[in-house]
Design a protein around this motif. Structure first.
Motif, PDB file in Angstrom:
ATOM      1  N   ALA A  85      25.390  11.285  -2.705  1.00 58.58           N
ATOM      2  CA  ALA A  85      26.056  10.083  -2.199  1.00 58.58           C
ATOM      3  C   ALA A  85      25.301   9.434  -1.051  1.00 58.58           C
ATOM      4  CB  ALA A  85      27.475  10.423  -1.742  1.00 58.58           C
ATOM      5  N   THR A  86      24.160   9.995  -0.650  1.00 53.32           N
ATOM      6  CA  THR A  86      23.414   9.410   0.467  1.00 53.32           C
ATOM      7  C   THR A  86      22.711   8.137   0.028  1.00 53.32           C
ATOM      8  OG1 THR A  86      21.885  10.016   2.265  1.00 53.32           O
ATOM      9  CG2 THR A  86      21.191  10.543   0.037  1.00 53.32           C
ATOM     10  N   PRO A  87      22.450   7.204   0.934  1.00 50.78           N
ATOM     11  CA  PRO A  87      21.754   5.978   0.530  1.00 50.78           C
ATOM     12  C   PRO A  87      20.364   6.299  -0.014  1.00 50.78           C
ATOM     13  CG  PRO A  87      22.678   5.766   2.749  1.00 50.78           C
ATOM     14  CD  PRO A  87      22.802   7.194   2.370  1.00 50.78           C
ATOM     15  N   PHE A  88      20.026   5.709  -1.153  1.00 55.63           N
ATOM     16  CA  PHE A  88      18.699   5.934  -1.725  1.00 55.63           C
ATOM     17  C   PHE A  88      17.632   5.292  -0.849  1.00 55.63           C
ATOM     18  CE2 PHE A  88      15.254   5.213  -4.860  1.00 55.63           C
ATOM     19  CZ  PHE A  88      15.086   6.524  -5.270  1.00 55.63           C
ATOM     20  N   PHE A  89      17.876   4.041  -0.434  1.00 56.05           N
ATOM     21  CA  PHE A  89      17.020   3.373   0.542  1.00 56.05           C
ATOM     22  C   PHE A  89      17.800   3.294   1.858  1.00 56.05           C
ATOM     23  CE2 PHE A  89      15.521   1.468  -3.522  1.00 56.05           C
ATOM     24  CZ  PHE A  89      14.219   1.948  -3.487  1.00 56.05           C
ATOM     25  N   PHE A  90      17.158   3.663   2.942  1.00 54.80           N
ATOM     26  CA  PHE A  90      17.894   3.737   4.200  1.00 54.80           C
ATOM     27  C   PHE A  90      16.992   3.401   5.377  1.00 54.80           C
ATOM     28  CE2 PHE A  90      16.213   7.920   3.080  1.00 54.80           C
ATOM     29  CZ  PHE A  90      15.514   8.275   4.229  1.00 54.80           C
ATOM     30  N   THR A  91      17.643   3.107   6.490  1.00 56.23           N
ATOM     31  CA  THR A  91      16.957   2.996   7.772  1.00 56.23           C
ATOM     32  C   THR A  91      17.461   4.143   8.646  1.00 56.23           C
ATOM     33  OG1 THR A  91      18.665   1.515   8.645  1.00 56.23           O
ATOM     34  CG2 THR A  91      16.730   0.484   7.638  1.00 56.23           C
ATOM     35  N   THR A  92      16.683   4.502   9.654  1.00 59.03           N
ATOM     36  CA  THR A  92      17.057   5.611  10.525  1.00 59.03           C
ATOM     37  C   THR A  92      17.219   5.110  11.952  1.00 59.03           C
ATOM     38  OG1 THR A  92      15.818   7.161   9.127  1.00 59.03           O
ATOM     39  CG2 THR A  92      16.428   7.912  11.333  1.00 59.03           C
ATOM     40  N   HIS A 103      21.189   5.223   7.770  1.00 58.10           N
ATOM     41  CA  HIS A 103      22.139   4.136   7.597  1.00 58.10           C
ATOM     42  C   HIS A 103      21.738   3.304   6.371  1.00 58.10           C
ATOM     43  CE1 HIS A 103      23.976   4.697  11.616  1.00 58.10           C
ATOM     44  NE2 HIS A 103      22.752   5.047  11.971  1.00 58.10           N
ATOM     45  N   TRP A 104      22.729   2.690   5.737  1.00 64.12           N
ATOM     46  CA  TRP A 104      22.454   1.814   4.606  1.00 64.12           C
ATOM     47  C   TRP A 104      21.595   0.638   5.071  1.00 64.12           C
ATOM     48  CZ3 TRP A 104      24.065   3.228  -0.230  1.00 64.12           C
ATOM     49  CH2 TRP A 104      25.034   4.229  -0.295  1.00 64.12           C
ATOM     50  N   MET A 105      20.620   0.272   4.264  1.00 61.59           N
ATOM     51  CA  MET A 105      19.807  -0.899   4.577  1.00 61.59           C
ATOM     52  C   MET A 105      20.633  -2.159   4.368  1.00 61.59           C
ATOM     53  SD  MET A 105      16.048  -0.034   2.967  1.00 61.59           S
ATOM     54  CE  MET A 105      15.260  -1.375   3.865  1.00 61.59           C
ATOM     55  N   GLY A 110       0.834  -1.195   0.000  1.00 58.70           N
ATOM     56  CA  GLY A 110       0.000   0.000   0.000  1.00 58.70           C
ATOM     57  C   GLY A 110       0.867   1.241   0.000  1.00 58.70           C
ATOM     58  N   GLN A 111       0.250   2.401  -0.191  1.00 57.51           N
ATOM     59  CA  GLN A 111       1.024   3.646  -0.213  1.00 57.51           C
ATOM     60  C   GLN A 111       0.410   4.695   0.700  1.00 57.51           C
ATOM     61  OE1 GLN A 111       2.751   4.795  -4.097  1.00 57.51           O
ATOM     62  NE2 GLN A 111       1.545   3.116  -4.984  1.00 57.51           N
ATOM     63  N   ASP A 112      -0.295   4.224   1.728  1.00 51.49           N
ATOM     64  CA  ASP A 112      -0.927   5.141   2.675  1.00 51.49           C
ATOM     65  C   ASP A 112       0.043   5.654   3.733  1.00 51.49           C
ATOM     66  OD1 ASP A 112      -3.318   4.683   1.351  1.00 51.49           O
ATOM     67  OD2 ASP A 112      -3.853   3.000   2.651  1.00 51.49           O
ATOM     68  N   THR A 113       1.175   4.977   3.876  1.00 48.80           N
ATOM     69  CA  THR A 113       2.181   5.377   4.860  1.00 48.80           C
ATOM     70  C   THR A 113       3.526   5.531   4.168  1.00 48.80           C
ATOM     71  OG1 THR A 113       2.817   3.095   5.405  1.00 48.80           O
ATOM     72  CG2 THR A 113       0.962   4.059   6.639  1.00 48.80           C
ATOM     73  N   LEU A 114       4.446   6.206   4.830  1.00 46.13           N
ATOM     74  CA  LEU A 114       5.783   6.363   4.256  1.00 46.13           C
ATOM     75  C   LEU A 114       6.477   5.016   4.108  1.00 46.13           C
ATOM     76  CD1 LEU A 114       7.131   9.577   6.042  1.00 46.13           C
ATOM     77  CD2 LEU A 114       6.566   9.300   3.616  1.00 46.13           C
ATOM     78  N   ARG A 115       6.288   4.151   5.089  1.00 46.39           N
ATOM     79  CA  ARG A 115       6.917   2.833   4.993  1.00 46.39           C
ATOM     80  C   ARG A 115       6.323   2.032   3.840  1.00 46.39           C
ATOM     81  NH1 ARG A 115       8.447  -0.502  10.270  1.00 46.39           N
ATOM     82  NH2 ARG A 115       9.817   1.315  10.328  1.00 46.39           N
ATOM     83  N   GLY A 116       5.013   2.136   3.662  1.00 46.49           N
ATOM     84  CA  GLY A 116       4.382   1.450   2.536  1.00 46.49           C
ATOM     85  C   GLY A 116       4.886   1.972   1.213  1.00 46.49           C
ATOM     86  N   LEU A 117       5.053   3.290   1.117  1.00 41.06           N
ATOM     87  CA  LEU A 117       5.598   3.900  -0.099  1.00 41.06           C
ATOM     88  C   LEU A 117       7.007   3.400  -0.369  1.00 41.06           C
ATOM     89  CD1 LEU A 117       5.447   6.050  -2.378  1.00 41.06           C
ATOM     90  CD2 LEU A 117       6.274   7.729  -0.718  1.00 41.06           C
ATOM     91  N   ARG A 118       7.815   3.352   0.683  1.00 38.26           N
ATOM     92  CA  ARG A 118       9.199   2.863   0.526  1.00 38.26           C
ATOM     93  C   ARG A 118       9.223   1.403   0.089  1.00 38.26           C
ATOM     94  NH1 ARG A 118      12.380   1.208   5.762  1.00 38.26           N
ATOM     95  NH2 ARG A 118      10.923  -0.509   5.393  1.00 38.26           N
ATOM     96  N   ASP A 119       8.437   0.552   0.747  1.00 39.13           N
ATOM     97  CA  ASP A 119       8.458  -0.875   0.430  1.00 39.13           C
ATOM     98  C   ASP A 119       7.931  -1.140  -0.980  1.00 39.13           C
ATOM     99  OD1 ASP A 119       9.379  -1.072   2.974  1.00 39.13           O
ATOM    100  OD2 ASP A 119       7.686  -2.211   3.784  1.00 39.13           O
ATOM    101  N   THR A 120       6.903  -0.385  -1.388  1.00 41.12           N
ATOM    102  CA  THR A 120       6.403  -0.511  -2.759  1.00 41.12           C
ATOM    103  C   THR A 120       7.510  -0.178  -3.752  1.00 41.12           C
ATOM    104  OG1 THR A 120       4.135   0.049  -2.115  1.00 41.12           O
ATOM    105  CG2 THR A 120       4.717   0.343  -4.430  1.00 41.12           C
TER     106      THR A 120
END
Length: 339
Positions: free
Chosen positions: A219-226, A232-234, A139-149
């Motif tokens: 140069a920042t990670p495109f996909f990351f964890t905080t 930080h790099w995933m 889904g894309q209702d949350t930021l995490r959903g948008l990222r995972d999609t």
């Protein structure tokens, strides 16, 4: 030798020997680091050894053999991935033996472990319906959903290996309509640029606006964890976890999604889609970043096998599918250069 010596040698191997003496790429060093982390996880789960209890005394032929079986049966890794991790452990112990002759016996004992034999089989590609269900699942209702999609969609559309995806930075992304492309850094630090669909470009623009507003650091990670407010790099474990999580949801709409899901199935699915669209094998080879055409040719064999399977299925129907370290363990891993 105690655990202090063990972690000291890990640190010098990862931070000095590999990058300076052997001049290995950051990608390869991360792969070696992942192998050591997996070994520590194995010792904790099967031997009950905490990080500060691990030393060279825990490493022998039986440990290495059990580790390879654990990777196959518990972590569900492919034989090639198991062999890569075993090779990394052997490389580390060879370095340790050169640093301290007392460790030669440990190295020779583990060195006797033979690589796991990979059975010849067709790539386990997902069908298009399964891919679509998996992309829709977060889904894309949350930021995490948008990222995972975005992660699932990009894994499929670019046919990227999981580490190639994790190594992306904003500078590697071009979302220009009609000319969208992604630059991937593959095995051996070889770079290739692959085209993306305009729909993927649109999703990338949406992701960039949400996670990299303004002018992002190239140069920042495109996909990351905080963690603690820092990006930080995933890790590969992060991707594996979210795929398993969303596969549970997607399976409600598409029962064909296998129980054991992994990122490479999306890569295989893209390759099979291109093959069925009559894209020549040499073009698919370049798209996937294969070193030789023989590796790509397995997809043509797999497609013939799928035809035979479909015929057999039709005939049969005729009547008559990451331990997170906490507390002091985090500090210990950081000191050893493993985080």
């Amino acid at each position: 030798m105690d655990s202090d010596d063990f972690y000291r040698l890990i640190r010098t191997w990862l931070t000095i020997h590999l990058p300076r003496a052997r001049r290995l790429s950051p990608h390869t060093i991360r792969s070696y680091k992942a192998a050591l982390n997996a070994l520590l996880d194995y010792l904790r789960q099967t031997r009950g050894l905490q990080l500060d209890e691990v030393s060279f005394a825990a490493l022998d032929h039986a440990t290495a053999s059990g580790f390879s079986i654990w990777l196959l049966e518990t972590r569900n890794l492919a034989p090639s991935s198991v062999n890569q991790r075993l090779a990394a452990i052997k490389s580390f112990l060879a370095y340790c033996a050169g640093e301290d002759p007392a460790l030669v016996a440990v190295w020779l004992d583990v060195k006797r472990i033979r690589p796991v034999r990979a059975p010849a089989r067709a790539p386990d590609a997902l069908e298009v319906a399964a891919v679509e269900a998996l992309i829709r699942a977060p889904g894309q209702d949350t930021l995490r959903g948008l990222r995972d999609t975005m992660i699932i969609l990009l894994l499929f559309d670019t046919a990227a290996r999981i580490q190639e995806l994790l190594d992306l930075t904003p500078a590697d992304i071009d979302t220009t309509a009609g000319r969208g492309r992604v630059t991937l850094i593959g095995k051996g630090r070889k770079t290739r640029t692959v085209p993306i669909m305009d729909t993927t470009g649109g999703h990338l623009d949406q992701y960039l606006a949400a996670f990299h507003p303004g002018t992002p650091d190239p140069a920042t990670p495109f996909f990351f964890t905080t963690r603690a407010g820092q990006r930080h790099w995933m890790s590969q474990d992060n991707i594996s976890y979210l795929l398993r999580k969303h596969a549970v949801t997607a399976r409600q709409h598409c029962p064909d999604i296998p129980e054991r899901i992994h990122a490479h199935q999306l890569r295989h699915a893209r390759a099979m889609q291109m093959l069925r669209a009559d894209v020549p094998l040499p073009h698919i080879k370049e798209f996937l970043g294969h070193a030789n055409l023989a590796t790509t040719s397995i997809y043509a064999t797999a497609d013939n096998q799928m035809v035979r399977d479909a015929i057999q299925h039709a005939a049969s129907s005729t009547p008559d599918p990451a331990a997170l370290w906490k507390g002091d363990d985090d500090l210990l891993l950081q000191l050893a250069g493993l985080k």
